[in-house]
Design an enzyme around this catalytic site. Structure first.
Site, PDB file in Angstrom:
ATOM      1  N   CYS A  58     -11.936 -10.536  21.389  1.00  0.00           N
ATOM      2  CA  CYS A  58     -11.203  -9.719  20.403  1.00  0.00           C
ATOM      3  C   CYS A  58     -10.073  -8.951  21.087  1.00  0.00           C
ATOM      4  O   CYS A  58      -9.464  -8.079  20.483  1.00  0.00           O
ATOM      5  CB  CYS A  58     -12.166  -8.763  19.695  1.00  0.00           C
ATOM      6  SG  CYS A  58     -13.005  -7.635  20.820  1.00  0.00           S
TER       7      CYS A  58
ATOM      8  N   TYR B  83     -24.196 -11.571  25.249  1.00  0.00           N
ATOM      9  CA  TYR B  83     -23.763 -10.549  24.270  1.00  0.00           C
ATOM     10  C   TYR B  83     -24.130 -11.031  22.858  1.00  0.00           C
ATOM     11  O   TYR B  83     -23.297 -11.042  21.956  1.00  0.00           O
ATOM     12  CB  TYR B  83     -22.250 -10.307  24.332  1.00  0.00           C
ATOM     13  CG  TYR B  83     -21.699  -9.932  25.685  1.00  0.00           C
ATOM     14  CD1 TYR B  83     -21.746  -8.619  26.148  1.00  0.00           C
ATOM     15  CD2 TYR B  83     -21.106 -10.889  26.511  1.00  0.00           C
ATOM     16  CE1 TYR B  83     -21.223  -8.272  27.383  1.00  0.00           C
ATOM     17  CE2 TYR B  83     -20.583 -10.548  27.755  1.00  0.00           C
ATOM     18  CZ  TYR B  83     -20.642  -9.235  28.187  1.00  0.00           C
ATOM     19  OH  TYR B  83     -20.126  -8.895  29.404  1.00  0.00           O
TER      20      TYR B  83
ATOM     21  N   CYS C 205       0.834  -1.202   0.000  1.00  0.00           N
ATOM     22  CA  CYS C 205       0.000   0.000   0.000  1.00  0.00           C
ATOM     23  C   CYS C 205       0.872   1.257   0.000  1.00  0.00           C
ATOM     24  O   CYS C 205       1.721   1.422   0.877  1.00  0.00           O
ATOM     25  CB  CYS C 205      -0.902  -0.009   1.236  1.00  0.00           C
ATOM     26  SG  CYS C 205      -1.900   1.476   1.375  1.00  0.00           S
TER      27      CYS C 205
ATOM     28  N   ASP D  44     -19.262 -13.478  23.946  1.00  0.00           N
ATOM     29  CA  ASP D  44     -18.522 -12.758  22.909  1.00  0.00           C
ATOM     30  C   ASP D  44     -18.570 -11.276  23.271  1.00  0.00           C
ATOM     31  O   ASP D  44     -19.287 -10.491  22.655  1.00  0.00           O
ATOM     32  CB  ASP D  44     -19.177 -13.029  21.536  1.00  0.00           C
ATOM     33  CG  ASP D  44     -18.409 -12.371  20.391  1.00  0.00           C
ATOM     34  OD1 ASP D  44     -17.308 -11.843  20.637  1.00  0.00           O
ATOM     35  OD2 ASP D  44     -18.926 -12.376  19.253  1.00  0.00           O
TER      36      ASP D  44
ATOM     37  N   CYS E  96      -1.239   6.289   6.829  1.00  0.00           N
ATOM     38  CA  CYS E  96      -2.651   6.054   7.139  1.00  0.00           C
ATOM     39  C   CYS E  96      -2.877   5.523   8.556  1.00  0.00           C
ATOM     40  O   CYS E  96      -3.747   6.003   9.267  1.00  0.00           O
ATOM     41  CB  CYS E  96      -3.220   5.097   6.093  1.00  0.00           C
ATOM     42  SG  CYS E  96      -4.741   4.283   6.550  1.00  0.00           S
TER      43      CYS E  96
ATOM     44  N   CYS F 233      -3.575   0.001   9.055  1.00  0.00           N
ATOM     45  CA  CYS F 233      -2.871  -1.284   9.225  1.00  0.00           C
ATOM     46  C   CYS F 233      -1.579  -1.035   9.994  1.00  0.00           C
ATOM     47  O   CYS F 233      -1.003   0.043   9.906  1.00  0.00           O
ATOM     48  CB  CYS F 233      -2.487  -1.876   7.865  1.00  0.00           C
ATOM     49  SG  CYS F 233      -3.868  -2.298   6.797  1.00  0.00           S
TER      50      CYS F 233
ATOM     51  N   GLN G  68     -19.973  -8.786  11.480  1.00  0.00           N
ATOM     52  CA  GLN G  68     -18.517  -8.995  11.407  1.00  0.00           C
ATOM     53  C   GLN G  68     -17.951  -8.411  10.118  1.00  0.00           C
ATOM     54  O   GLN G  68     -18.556  -8.543   9.057  1.00  0.00           O
ATOM     55  CB  GLN G  68     -18.210 -10.494  11.479  1.00  0.00           C
ATOM     56  CG  GLN G  68     -18.543 -11.127  12.820  1.00  0.00           C
ATOM     57  CD  GLN G  68     -17.510 -10.860  13.898  1.00  0.00           C
ATOM     58  OE1 GLN G  68     -16.573 -10.101  13.706  1.00  0.00           O
ATOM     59  NE2 GLN G  68     -17.678 -11.475  15.044  1.00  0.00           N
TER      60      GLN G  68
END
Length: 464
Positions: free
Chosen positions: A418, A322, A80, A391, A86, A89, A293
């Site tokens: 996560c 959740y 990229c 979750d 940016c 990422c 997702q």
């Protein structure tokens, strides 16, 4: 009496050599200089770098790479062109194999730092990756601005308030890139004023696009500072003419000075209020504000791991805490005796009930409210779950929910996380009655430092 010699700490602006030991939770290189931890964005494990200290605090320092003396064999050129500006990422400069190894290591470090559990390292499996780790995101939210009279849309640069124009994001689905690019041109051609944060003037703030991977349907949401859009009819005509794949055009009004993207008012301007998407055999209707997702291909792998962890026989009663719009519960419903889900967001429960009804699942019940209230209530009524699936958001499980799980003592807890740090802290609390069977990392967001995990916890035999 001799005073103890104070060790010199790193000074701001100081340049020094550093060997990078591992990646940190945000994808930065971590090394030690004079026993002080130093975080270096862009540096990779096993690299020897020369670093300039940019920020020095009592417990740590941050630095930037001046020179790489010894490169990691896993270092690659990021494809990229705006990767370093940016900030969306963090790991494009690391080979994909290297990313998968590092994500397993990030999970391992979290358990070392935030729990006192023995032998967890051996139970953490290799990270499940993607065959093609590009173009995986089904949704983009790009801020709109002006640069020399040209309409731009993208993200704010790292630690700055400069909007970086994103023409072709390599982790976004091609459809979201294309629709955003066309929308910039349409706004420019029709001279529809874009929002100016400093002057608090203008109309269009954000372009949100979402694509159904399996259906090809695209939803376009324009977030505006006011309800009235100049030349609205022309705008809708042009969208219809140039973007036939857009099946739903929605406006959301947010006139507040806030970092939140969405406001409270939402209107359908053209087409349908929802787009369709399918995961496996299950179809979903996605409205503008519904959570779904971001990587549908990996979601199927993640949910299959949840199914494997639950190991259902058709006789189990399951709680889906959740539950959101009911995705995980519906994934398990075929193999379960009964599913009960709860969420604090009323709209999610309405969607979950509709999704269950649409798929003919009569064994699923959904209620609004926190799990820590519903669980003890159901148990007192004589209904006890065999498996609890959680979750939670990045902050982890509510403390009251963890207490309720320890009270109810289901045979198994399947924890979808996560955030490895809050996962390890919560597992430490649950370890009073539960042992870790395994931890399965799943790479939901290639080229970023995020990692999801499915952790299987079994009730210790002495507490059954």
């Amino acid at each position: 009496m001799n005073k103890p010699k104070q060790e010199m700490k790193v000074q701001k602006g100081q340049t020094f050599p550093l060997t990078i030991k591992r990646l940190g939770i945000n994808g930065e290189g971590v090394g030690y200089f004079k026993r002080q931890v130093v975080f270096v964005p862009g540096a990779l494990p096993d690299e020897e770098v020369v670093v300039e200290a940019t920020n020095v605090q009592r417990n740590f320092a941050e630095g930037r790479i001046k020179r790489i003396r010894k490169k990691s064999p896993q270092r690659v050129n990021p494809p990229c062109p705006i990767y370093e500006q940016c900030g969306g990422c963090q790991l494009q400069h690391l080979s994909y194999e290297g990313q998968l190894d590092s994500k397993r290591d990030i999970v391992s470090q979290a358990f070392e730092r935030h729990s006192s559990l023995k032998n967890v390292e051996s139970k953490i499996k290799s990270t499940i990756g993607m065959e093609d780790p590009w173009r995986y995101r089904n949704k983009s939210q790009f801020q709109v601005g002006m640069d020399k009279r040209k309409v731009i849309a993208g993200l704010y640069g790292i630690n700055s308030h400069r909007l970086i124009d994103i023409e072709n994001c390599p982790i976004q689905h091609r459809a979201t890139n294309h629709v955003t690019k066309e929308m910039k041109r349409i706004l420019q051609d029709l001279k529809i004023p874009v929002y100016d944060e400093k002057k608090r003037g203008g109309v269009v703030r954000t372009i949100v696009t979402r694509v159904g991977f399996e259906t090809g349907e695209v939803q376009l949401v324009l977030i505006t500072a006011q309800k009235d859009i100049p030349r609205k009819d022309l705008l809708l005509e042009e969208i219809k003419r140039c973007l036939p794949e857009v099946k739903s055009v929605v406006q959301n009004v947010n006139g507040q000075k806030t970092s939140l993207i969405f406001g409270d008012e939402t209107f359908t301007l053209a087409g349908k209020p929802v787009i369709q998407e399918t995961l496996g055999d299950i179809s979903f209707e996605l409205s503008a504000r519904a959570f779904f997702q971001l990587n549908p291909q990996q979601t199927v792998k993640l949910y299959d791991e949840v199914k494997k962890a639950a190991a259902l026989t058709g006789e189990e009663k399951i709680v889906d805490a959740y539950c959101g719009v009911g995705t995980i519960g519906l994934w398990l419903a075929d193999d379960a005796k009964e599913i009960r889900g709860m969420d604090t967001i009323e709209e999610s429960i309405v969607d979950a009930r509709k999704n269950a009804k649409d798929h003919g699942f009569e064994n699923a019940t959904y209620v609004t409210g926190p799990a820590e209230q519903w669980l003890p209530k159901w148990v007192s009524e004589g209904w006890k779950p065999d498996v609890i699936v959680v979750d939670p958001p990045r902050t982890g499980c509510d403390e009251k929910l963890l207490k309720a799980i320890l009270q109810v003592k289901p045979k198994k807890v399947v924890y979808v996380s996560c955030n490895p740090s809050t996962l390890a802290k919560d597992v430490q609390i649950l370890s009073k009655y539960y042992k870790v069977k395994n931890v399965q990392p799943v790479d939901m967001f290639p080229h970023t430092a995020h990692v999801e995990c499915v952790t299987t916890l079994k009730l210790k035999s002495m507490h059954k």
